[in-house]
Design an enzyme around this catalytic site. Sequence first.
Site, PDB file in Angstrom:
ATOM      1  N   GLU A 228       0.878  -1.176   0.000  1.00 35.24           N
ATOM      2  CA  GLU A 228       0.000   0.000   0.000  1.00 35.24           C
ATOM      3  C   GLU A 228       0.910   1.219   0.000  1.00 35.24           C
ATOM      4  O   GLU A 228       1.451   1.608   1.036  1.00 35.24           O
ATOM      5  CB  GLU A 228      -0.905  -0.004   1.235  1.00 35.24           C
ATOM      6  CG  GLU A 228      -1.781  -1.236   1.360  1.00 35.24           C
ATOM      7  CD  GLU A 228      -2.880  -1.309   0.315  1.00 35.24           C
ATOM      8  OE1 GLU A 228      -3.010  -0.358  -0.485  1.00 35.24           O
ATOM      9  OE2 GLU A 228      -3.592  -2.317   0.283  1.00 35.24           O
ATOM     10  N   CYS A 262      -2.268   9.106   2.074  1.00 36.50           N
ATOM     11  CA  CYS A 262      -2.046   8.621   0.713  1.00 36.50           C
ATOM     12  C   CYS A 262      -3.296   8.758  -0.139  1.00 36.50           C
ATOM     13  O   CYS A 262      -3.207   8.895  -1.361  1.00 36.50           O
ATOM     14  CB  CYS A 262      -1.543   7.183   0.721  1.00 36.50           C
ATOM     15  SG  CYS A 262      -2.561   6.051   1.677  1.00 36.50           S
TER      16      CYS A 262
END
Length: 468
Positions: A228, A262
């Site tokens: 991720e 993010c």
Amino acid sequence: MAYQTINPATGEILKTFQGITDDDVETVLARAQHCFEHEWRNRPVAQRASVLYRAAKQLRERAEEFASYVTLEMGKLIGDARGEVALSADILEYYAERAEHFLRPAPIAGAPGCEIETRPLGVIFGVEPWNFPYYQLARVVGPQLMVGNTVIVKHASNVPRSALAFAELFEGDGIPLGLYSNVFANFDQVARFIDDSRVRGVTVTGSERAGASVAERAGRALKKSVMELGGSDPFIVLEDAPLEPTLDNALWGRMNNTGQSCVAAKRFIVVGKARGEAFIEGLVARMRALKVGDPFDESTRLGPVSSEAAMKHLLDQIAAAKRGGARVLVGGGRVDRPGFYVEATVLTDIDPRNPIYTQELFGPVASCYVVGSEEEAIAVANATPFGLGGSVFTADLARGRRVLDRIESGMGFINHPTWTAPNLPFGGVKNSGYGRELAELGFGEFVNRRLVSISPAGSTAPSVNQGG
């Protein structure tokens, strides 16, 4: 690598923590493996769930304590820190409640006597970031402990107290030694963990550089990994999107966690000159109005970024953007006060030659693009190495879906910024990584999907050899 608590609102070093020794690496691995083989994988699902329920209960009962560690170590606004604690508890409870269903064997249609069962792999090693110190851990721990794996975590070096607090949730009566291990490891020790045969999977949330390094090492050992990584989410505003609620969503999407997410909305792409001017004017006004202050102060709306290094990197990116022709409409510098504060910033006039056109801006900086058509908006949205999330704002839901379907991302939202919840799969494509966390998809990443075929006694063997 120094594990230190440094208050980003003041720059003061509050405490330094001792790293593990090389001997500790072996001890941690042995305990985790022993726990997996002889304790945890053999426990009924209900007993595993009781451990997660207890951890979630402690998070809720000690919410102020847990939130204060996050605010002190990485500067998250105290209200947002409380929200992260609650979300982390929700994730643990989600997997405790649903694991029995997720683990149920699945019959194979058209193959009598055949089914797929879900079994654990073993020890899972995680490398986790500082921006959501509990949430990032919960979305690993929840599914992995419930499936029967054990977990070792190397957390970010600037949130050691938060890391220890979370580890304490998995200590005490009824919890086997080695179930969850927090390690203050250096780079060489991280490599040893990844290389060790007892570690059967590796998960990373972090930068492209960290992900590529770990994935390469795990791949050489033929170990499953989940990555991720970064994101530069587009936030597309079509001509018919209602302006004021869209602007409210834009501000939240960009400034949640001081922009250090993010999946934050980072690139605002507005269709139409008139709508673009109105949107940018409204965004600039909202960014300018954010109150700078102590993240423990409930009235603060712009806290510090996580570290001096993060602040300097962001300011360097802004300077490079300006040299490349970008225009700063508000902000652009450091706030004149102690600590690691960056002004809320809006940039525009960014062309494809500008370095920030393809970079991730991890902080309170918004990039704005005004385009002439839907086609151009889609092209700008996809002109990035990242593919984590993306959103489209419009009054026409059918049109919004058509546009969203052409965005290269792992997650897509209409009339809402990219967001997360326990039951929503999280993950990206392209340089944003691979694999999924959360929901049932996250439960199935580090498991053995084992085929079981049962035939009656005396069944005739196949007459032709089959198989790989």
